[in-house]
Motif scaffolding. Structure first.
Motif, PDB file in Angstrom:
ATOM      1  N   THR A 138      -7.426  -6.382   4.476  1.00 51.05           N
ATOM      2  CA  THR A 138      -7.991  -7.272   3.457  1.00 51.05           C
ATOM      3  C   THR A 138      -7.603  -6.791   2.059  1.00 51.05           C
ATOM      4  N   PRO A 139      -6.784  -7.554   1.330  1.00 49.68           N
ATOM      5  CA  PRO A 139      -6.349  -7.121   0.001  1.00 49.68           C
ATOM      6  C   PRO A 139      -7.496  -6.817  -0.949  1.00 49.68           C
ATOM      7  N   GLU A 140      -8.534  -7.632  -0.923  1.00 52.45           N
ATOM      8  CA  GLU A 140      -9.647  -7.432  -1.849  1.00 52.45           C
ATOM      9  C   GLU A 140     -10.346  -6.095  -1.605  1.00 52.45           C
TER      10      GLU A 140
ATOM     11  N   LEU B  81      -1.360   2.633   2.208  1.00 49.15           N
ATOM     12  CA  LEU B  81      -0.521   1.675   2.911  1.00 49.15           C
ATOM     13  C   LEU B  81      -0.916   0.283   2.409  1.00 49.15           C
ATOM     14  N   PRO B  82      -0.120  -0.295   1.505  1.00 48.32           N
ATOM     15  CA  PRO B  82      -0.480  -1.596   0.916  1.00 48.32           C
ATOM     16  C   PRO B  82      -0.572  -2.682   1.982  1.00 48.32           C
ATOM     17  N   VAL B  83      -1.668  -3.448   1.946  1.00 52.24           N
ATOM     18  CA  VAL B  83      -1.884  -4.465   2.971  1.00 52.24           C
ATOM     19  C   VAL B  83      -1.208  -5.785   2.628  1.00 52.24           C
ATOM     20  N   ALA B  84      -0.716  -5.907   1.406  1.00 56.21           N
ATOM     21  CA  ALA B  84      -0.004  -7.113   0.981  1.00 56.21           C
ATOM     22  C   ALA B  84       0.940  -6.691  -0.138  1.00 56.21           C
ATOM     23  N   ASN B  85       1.718  -7.628  -0.639  1.00 58.09           N
ATOM     24  CA  ASN B  85       2.662  -7.275  -1.694  1.00 58.09           C
ATOM     25  C   ASN B  85       2.152  -7.675  -3.077  1.00 58.09           C
TER      26      ASN B  85
ATOM     27  N   VAL C 237       5.952  -1.445   0.016  1.00 62.56           N
ATOM     28  CA  VAL C 237       5.923  -1.305  -1.440  1.00 62.56           C
ATOM     29  C   VAL C 237       5.506  -2.645  -2.049  1.00 62.56           C
ATOM     30  N   PRO C 238       4.422  -2.685  -2.805  1.00 64.80           N
ATOM     31  CA  PRO C 238       4.007  -3.947  -3.422  1.00 64.80           C
ATOM     32  C   PRO C 238       5.058  -4.489  -4.386  1.00 64.80           C
TER      33      PRO C 238
ATOM     34  N   PHE D 193       5.271  -8.361   4.384  1.00 65.72           N
ATOM     35  CA  PHE D 193       5.038  -6.947   4.648  1.00 65.72           C
ATOM     36  C   PHE D 193       6.368  -6.308   5.011  1.00 65.72           C
ATOM     37  N   PHE D 194       6.789  -5.310   4.255  1.00 63.91           N
ATOM     38  CA  PHE D 194       8.123  -4.739   4.386  1.00 63.91           C
ATOM     39  C   PHE D 194       8.432  -4.306   5.824  1.00 63.91           C
TER      40      PHE D 194
END
Length: 343
Positions: free
Chosen positions: A75-77, A97-101, A124-125, A172-173
Motif C-alpha cells: 500500500t503506497p499510502e 522496497l518501494p511498493v510503487a513508482n 527505484v521510484p 514495478f521494476f
C-alpha cells in the motif's frame, strides 16, 4: 554467473562480492552506534522473510541497531506515512522496497534530502537518481530470472502452442523486467508460440485473473507467473477448473518448492537468493555509513530450479534443509526417518 539485465538507469551490475566488509570495517561500524530502519512491501511472502532475516543478521554482526521494521502491505499510502515518520526519527539509514513508482517517489526523495542514507531493494521510484536521491539499488537479476523461466517452460510447450503470462499490474521494476525478458526470449526463440498476457492488480485478484485468462484462451498449454505467491493462487484456480498446465514462476518459497517436488503443474522455478540479497543490502548500507562509495546497482544471479535439484537449491536459498514434504515426495528418506526429522 553473468547478469543479463541492466539497472533502472541502464547501469551495469556490480557483483555482491564487491561489497566486502573487512574485520576492521566491522570494528568501525560497531563503534559508530548506527541506527537503521527497514521498510518492506510485505511480510507475507517467504522471499520477504528471508530477505529480512539476511539484513537483520548482517546488521547485528556489524553492531547496527534496527530500530523499526515496517510492513507496507503493498500500500503506497502506508509506505509514505512510514517514511515521513521515520524521517522525523532521524535514523542513519533506511532500507526500503518501494511498493510503487510515481506514488512513493516524493517520500523517498525526502529521505535523502533529510541527510539519511537510502538503500533501495528491487525497485527505484520514478525520477530518483543514484548518488543523489539514493545510495544504491540491490536486487536480483530480474531480467535473467525471466529468461530462466522462459527457457525452462519452452520444452513443455508443443509446436505452435499457446502460453499465458500472468503479470503484475503495478509499475514495478522487478516484475516488469521478468515479464519483458520472458516475452522477449519466447518471441526470439519460440516464434511459433502465441502469447497471451494478463495482469493482476493485487494478490487477491490473481485467481480471478487466471480464470479469465483461461476462459478467454482455452488452448493455453503453458503459464508463466511473475512470482510464486500468485502462482500458488493460479494453480488452485486451475485445479478448480479441471486444468493441468505446465507452469513456471519466480521465487523458491516453501509452497512452491513442495509443488515442484510434487510434479504437478509447476515444472520449474527461477529462484532469487533473498537471504544473500538481504545480507548484501545490509553490507551496502554499512559501507555507505562508513563513508565509502557504493555501486549504483548490485545484482545477484538467479538459479534454475527443477525437481531434480530443488533440495540443493532450497538449501542454497534458505540456508536450511528442504521441507520434509519435499524430501518425502522425492523419496529421499524413509517414512520413519521423515517422521523423526524436526519441522
Amino acid at each position: 554467473m553473468t547478469i543479463s539485465g541492466l539497472g533502472p538507469h541502464g547501469e551495469r551490475a556490480s557483483a555482491p562480492e564487491q561489497i566486502l566488509l573487512l574485520p576492521e570495517d566491522i570494528v568501525k561500524a560497531r563503534a559508530g552506534g548506527f541506527r537503521v530502519a527497514i521498510v518492506l512491501h510485505t511480510f507475507a511472502s517467504d522471499w520477504a522473510k528471508q530477505q529480512l532475516s539476511g539484513m537483520i543478521g548482517m546488521f547485528g554482526d556489524c553492531g547496527v541497531a534496527v530500530i523499526d521494521v515496517v510492513d507496507c502491505s503493498f500500500t503506497p499510502e502506508v509506505q509514505i506515512d512510514a517514511l515521513d515518520r521515520l524521517i522525523a526519527e532521524a535514523p542513519d539509514a533506511i532500507v526500503s522496497l518501494p511498493v510503487a513508482n510515481a506514488k512513493v517517489a516524493a517520500a523517498h526523495a525526502r529521505v535523502a534530502a533529510a541527510g539519511i542514507k537510502l538503500v533501495l531493494l528491487d525497485n527505484v521510484p520514478t525520477g530518483l537518481l543514484p548518488g543523489k536521491d539514493y545510495t544504491s539499488l540491490v536486487s536480483a537479476d530480474n531480467f535473467g530470472l525471466g529468461k530462466i523461466a522462459a527457457e525452462s517452460l519452452s520444452p513443455h510447450v508443443p509446436e505452435a502452442g499457446e502460453v499465458g503470462v500472468l503479470g503484475y499490474e503495478a509499475d514495478f521494476f522487478a516484475t516488469n523486467e521478468r515479464e519483458i525478458a520472458f516475452l522477449k526470449w519466447m518471441r526470439i526463440n519460440r516464434p511459433d508460440v502465441r502469447l497471451h498476457v494478463r495482469r493482476f492488480p493485487s494478490l487477491a485478484d490473481a485467481g480471478r485473473v487466471t480464470r479469465a485468462l483461461f476462459d478467454d484462451h482455452a488452448a493455453i498449454a503453458g503459464l508463466f507467473v511473475v512470482w510464486d505467491t500468485p502462482s500458488i493462487a493460479a494453480a488452485g484456480t486451475l485445479t478448480t477448473m479441471g486444468r493441468t498446465v505446465p507452469m513456471v514462476t519466480v521465487d523458491l518459497g516453501q509452497d512452491a518448492a513442495i509443488g515442484l517436488a510434487a510434479n504437478n503443474s509447476l515444472v520449474a522455478i527461477a529462484a532469487q537468493q533473498p537471504f544473500r540479497q538481504g545480507e548484501t543490502a545490509a553490507s551496502v548500507t554499512v559501507s555507505a555509513l562508513l563513508g565509502r562509495l557504493t555501486p549504483d546497482w548490485v545484482a545477484l544471479p538467479g538459479l534454475a530450479v527443477t525437481a531434480e535439484n530443488v533440495v540443493e537449491c532450497f538449501q542454497t536459498v534458505w540456508r536450511r534443509p528442504a521441507p520434509r514434504e519435499v524430501l518425502q515426495m522425492l523419496s529421499l528418506v524413509s517414512p520413519a526417518l521423515q517422521r523423526a526429522m524436526p519441522p
